[in-house]
Design a protein around this motif. Structure first.
Motif, PDB file in Angstrom:
ATOM      1  N   ASN A   1       0.864  -1.161   0.000  1.00  0.00           N
ATOM      2  CA  ASN A   1       0.000   0.000   0.000  1.00  0.00           C
ATOM      3  C   ASN A   1       0.907   1.219   0.000  1.00  0.00           C
ATOM      4  N   GLU A   2       0.673   2.154  -0.905  1.00  0.00           N
ATOM      5  CA  GLU A   2       1.616   3.259  -1.082  1.00  0.00           C
ATOM      6  C   GLU A   2       1.808   4.053   0.198  1.00  0.00           C
ATOM      7  N   ARG A   3       0.741   4.226   0.976  1.00  0.00           N
ATOM      8  CA  ARG A   3       0.865   5.013   2.204  1.00  0.00           C
ATOM      9  C   ARG A   3       1.725   4.286   3.217  1.00  0.00           C
ATOM     10  N   LEU A   4       1.510   2.979   3.320  1.00  0.00           N
ATOM     11  CA  LEU A   4       2.320   2.216   4.264  1.00  0.00           C
ATOM     12  C   LEU A   4       3.772   2.172   3.818  1.00  0.00           C
ATOM     13  N   LEU A   5       3.981   2.156   2.526  1.00  0.00           N
ATOM     14  CA  LEU A   5       5.351   2.186   2.014  1.00  0.00           C
ATOM     15  C   LEU A   5       6.078   3.414   2.526  1.00  0.00           C
ATOM     16  N   PHE A   6       5.449   4.576   2.421  1.00  0.00           N
ATOM     17  CA  PHE A   6       6.118   5.794   2.847  1.00  0.00           C
ATOM     18  C   PHE A   6       6.145   5.911   4.359  1.00  0.00           C
ATOM     19  N   HIS A   7       5.127   5.380   4.999  1.00  0.00           N
ATOM     20  CA  HIS A   7       5.157   5.414   6.470  1.00  0.00           C
ATOM     21  C   HIS A   7       6.342   4.618   6.986  1.00  0.00           C
ATOM     22  N   THR A   8       6.612   3.521   6.312  1.00  0.00           N
ATOM     23  CA  THR A   8       7.696   2.655   6.760  1.00  0.00           C
ATOM     24  C   THR A   8       9.059   3.249   6.477  1.00  0.00           C
TER      25      THR A   8
ATOM     26  N   THR B   1       9.968   6.684   5.105  1.00  0.00           N
ATOM     27  CA  THR B   1      10.391   8.071   5.275  1.00  0.00           C
ATOM     28  C   THR B   1       9.447   8.903   6.126  1.00  0.00           C
ATOM     29  N   VAL B   2       8.184   8.902   5.790  1.00  0.00           N
ATOM     30  CA  VAL B   2       7.276   9.807   6.475  1.00  0.00           C
ATOM     31  C   VAL B   2       5.967   9.106   6.754  1.00  0.00           C
ATOM     32  N   PRO B   3       5.169   9.596   7.713  1.00  0.00           N
ATOM     33  CA  PRO B   3       3.885   8.976   8.010  1.00  0.00           C
ATOM     34  C   PRO B   3       2.856   9.258   6.937  1.00  0.00           C
ATOM     35  N   HIS B   4       1.692   8.566   7.090  1.00  0.00           N
ATOM     36  CA  HIS B   4       0.639   8.658   6.074  1.00  0.00           C
ATOM     37  C   HIS B   4       0.182  10.086   5.806  1.00  0.00           C
ATOM     38  N   ASN B   5       0.028  10.855   6.855  1.00  0.00           N
ATOM     39  CA  ASN B   5      -0.528  12.195   6.684  1.00  0.00           C
ATOM     40  C   ASN B   5       0.417  13.251   7.245  1.00  0.00           C
ATOM     41  N   PRO B   6       1.546  13.495   6.578  1.00  0.00           N
ATOM     42  CA  PRO B   6       2.514  14.454   7.096  1.00  0.00           C
ATOM     43  C   PRO B   6       2.000  15.872   6.997  1.00  0.00           C
ATOM     44  N   PRO B   7       2.505  16.757   7.826  1.00  0.00           N
ATOM     45  CA  PRO B   7       2.103  18.154   7.722  1.00  0.00           C
ATOM     46  C   PRO B   7       2.617  18.776   6.443  1.00  0.00           C
TER      47      PRO B   7
ATOM     48  N   GLN C   1      11.595   7.740  -3.386  1.00  0.00           N
ATOM     49  CA  GLN C   1      10.431   7.602  -2.510  1.00  0.00           C
ATOM     50  C   GLN C   1       9.840   8.968  -2.153  1.00  0.00           C
ATOM     51  N   MET C   2      10.711   9.940  -1.895  1.00  0.00           N
ATOM     52  CA  MET C   2      10.231  11.281  -1.581  1.00  0.00           C
ATOM     53  C   MET C   2       9.486  11.883  -2.771  1.00  0.00           C
ATOM     54  N   LYS C   3       9.980  11.637  -3.964  1.00  0.00           N
ATOM     55  CA  LYS C   3       9.318  12.150  -5.170  1.00  0.00           C
ATOM     56  C   LYS C   3       7.931  11.543  -5.302  1.00  0.00           C
ATOM     57  N   LYS C   4       7.817  10.243  -5.006  1.00  0.00           N
ATOM     58  CA  LYS C   4       6.509   9.593  -5.044  1.00  0.00           C
ATOM     59  C   LYS C   4       5.569  10.209  -4.015  1.00  0.00           C
ATOM     60  N   LEU C   5       6.106  10.429  -2.827  1.00  0.00           N
ATOM     61  CA  LEU C   5       5.283  10.972  -1.754  1.00  0.00           C
ATOM     62  C   LEU C   5       4.752  12.353  -2.100  1.00  0.00           C
ATOM     63  N   LEU C   6       5.625  13.211  -2.630  1.00  0.00           N
ATOM     64  CA  LEU C   6       5.208  14.560  -2.993  1.00  0.00           C
ATOM     65  C   LEU C   6       4.136  14.525  -4.080  1.00  0.00           C
ATOM     66  N   LYS C   7       4.299  13.599  -5.027  1.00  0.00           N
ATOM     67  CA  LYS C   7       3.297  13.463  -6.077  1.00  0.00           C
ATOM     68  C   LYS C   7       1.976  12.991  -5.496  1.00  0.00           C
ATOM     69  N   PHE C   8       2.059  12.056  -4.564  1.00  0.00           N
ATOM     70  CA  PHE C   8       0.863  11.534  -3.917  1.00  0.00           C
ATOM     71  C   PHE C   8       0.148  12.632  -3.127  1.00  0.00           C
ATOM     72  N   GLU C   9       0.927  13.467  -2.418  1.00  0.00           N
ATOM     73  CA  GLU C   9       0.334  14.549  -1.639  1.00  0.00           C
ATOM     74  C   GLU C   9      -0.338  15.576  -2.550  1.00  0.00           C
ATOM     75  N   GLU C  10       0.271  15.852  -3.710  1.00  0.00           N
ATOM     76  CA  GLU C  10      -0.337  16.779  -4.648  1.00  0.00           C
ATOM     77  C   GLU C  10      -1.654  16.229  -5.178  1.00  0.00           C
ATOM     78  N   MET C  11      -1.686  14.918  -5.413  1.00  0.00           N
ATOM     79  CA  MET C  11      -2.914  14.288  -5.896  1.00  0.00           C
ATOM     80  C   MET C  11      -4.007  14.371  -4.834  1.00  0.00           C
ATOM     81  N   LYS C  12      -3.627  14.212  -3.569  1.00  0.00           N
ATOM     82  CA  LYS C  12      -4.615  14.266  -2.498  1.00  0.00           C
ATOM     83  C   LYS C  12      -5.270  15.648  -2.406  1.00  0.00           C
TER      84      LYS C  12
END
Length: 428
Positions: A4-11, A13-19, A398-409
């Motif tokens: 799960n992409e969120r769990l991937l990043f939680h594990t 670099t960063v948690p599911h819902n970072p500030p 991984q950070m690039k994926k996370l930033l893209k995911f946050e933009e999508m959210k």
């Protein structure tokens, strides 16, 4: 295993819902790099896990294994480099220097905070001498970045420990069950701010070959440089047998000399359809890359000559998704031929999959010479000019994926976001 992409990043670099990200000032580096020094694996693991807020370090890991894990402490990105035996008294100076080099390399370009993990009832004059010898191996300016953590309530004052704490500008944190992450993070931030965000510079090692490897990576691959290979695939038995054959060993070893090169062979655990937890699989993946200092030169993906099964195709997709497309220039597909009448023909589906990984492949049968494979690997090294796939490369992806995911959210309504939970694994 499908993440799960969120769990991937939680594990990782960063948690599911970072500030929301805030602009970084000069005194706040994007990732705070922390080196944890101690005597025992169990104690170091406990403190490292407290810092990261999860079971990141194994209490049964080899004592001489220096490990790096990335996570978060409150709202702060942190990287913890764990060296669980460096403060033991019996270590030789050569061993200390080599381990310090490894700690510095894993925290490249240098640590912001160095933690001494000490105990009140186990701190003698010999321990003080050992601590000073280790710290001097880092740098003369190391005390600007040092703090002490203890893990027990003192029954009586230990004068030796107090002297060490005083030399560390009285930076001391007592880790108890009621200890606060906020207090610990503030101590870390105070050290970073006191140094204006600058990391520890260890000039004495800058000229060594160990730290010039990164510069050499942009030049032609040196004949005497260690070659880091990672064996990938869904079949553990097949990976082991091919590793043994490449290393030309009847008894397995991780490093051998082959065709004039020192080979470091690491096997990546299967990522798809495993019984391991997502956190453990990601931890092993990071450990695999970390064991290939200063980075992986070539990933060898093992597939059979026959049409690929759904599991084999899913494993390849998982490898590319987790490591990102940046892995492609470091990939060689190794096609294992078992039939007596070997051909170089592949079905169209397999050809398409190989092309999606960069197109490099090599047939490997019972009569194939290892030197032939080595020549193909040499070509990859030449094409990449000795470039590496490092842990930093992995984390950046991984950070690039996370930033893209946050933009999508941000563009999703709550209803859309809720309905899309099951499709998180499709984010690239």
């Amino acid at each position: 295993m499908i993440y799960n992409e969120r769990l991937l990043f939680h594990t990782v670099t960063v948690p599911h819902n970072p500030p929301l990200r805030r602009r970084q000032s000069i005194d706040q580096p994007p990732i705070m790099r922390i080196v944890l020094l101690g005597k025992r694996v169990s104690e170091n693991s406990r403190v490292g896990n407290f810092i990261l807020g999860r079971a990141a370090f194994d209490s049964e890991a080899p004592p001489n294994f220096v490990e790096r894990v990335v996570g978060r402490l409150k709202d702060r990105h942190v990287m913890v480099i764990n060296s669980p035996q460096l403060l033991q008294q019996h270590l030789s100076l050569q061993h200390i220097v080599q381990t310090v080099k490894e700690c510095l390399s894993l925290s490249d370009p240098g640590p912001h905070v160095i933690i001494l993990l000490l105990k009140h009832d186990q701190c003698s004059t010999e321990d003080q001498e050992c601590v000073e010898k280790v710290l001097h191996s880092f740098s003369e300016r190391v005390y600007q970045h040092i703090m002490v953590i203890t893990t027990q309530e003192p029954t009586e004052t230990n004068e030796i420990l107090q002297k060490i704490i005083q030399k560390c500008a009285n930076r001391h944190f007592s880790l108890q069950r009621s200890s606060s992450h906020d207090d610990l993070l503030q101590m870390f931030e105070d050290i970073v701010q006191m140094n204006d965000g600058r990391h520890l510079v260890c000039a004495k090692f800058e000229a060594s070959q160990y730290f010039t490897m990164k510069q050499q990576a942009t030049a032609k691959f040196s004949e005497d440089m260690k070659l880091n290979l990672v064996m990938c695939g869904s079949d553990a038995t097949l990976k082991s047998s091919i590793s043994e054959r490449i290393l030309q060993q009847t008894e397995r070893r991780s490093e051998v000399e082959l065709h004039g090169r020192q080979i470091n062979m690491v096997e990546l655990p299967a990522l798809f359809n495993t019984r391991l937890s997502e956190e453990e699989v990601m931890r092993q993946t990071l450990r695999c890359v970390s064991r290939c200092h200063p980075g992986v030169h070539v990933f060898l993906i093992i597939i059979p000559e026959a049409p690929l099964t759904d599991e084999e195709k899913a494993e390849m997709e998982e490898i590319q998704r987790i490591f990102s497309s940046r892995i492609n220039k470091h990939i060689m597909i190794l096609i294992i031929q078992n039939s007596e009448h070997q051909t170089a023909e592949l079905n169209e589906e397999t050809k398409t999959i190989i092309e999606s990984f960069g197109g490099r492949h090599n047939f490997f049968g019972s009569t194939t010479q290892v030197c032939t494979l080595m020549e193909k690997i040499e070509q990859i090294l030449e094409e990449n000019r000795g470039g590496l796939f490092s842990t930093e490369t992995f984390l950046e992806a991984q950070m690039k994926k996370l930033l893209k995911f946050e933009e999508m959210k941000k563009t999703d309504s709550p209803e859309t976001h809720f309905l899309s939970k099951g499709n998180d694994h499709k984010v690239n």
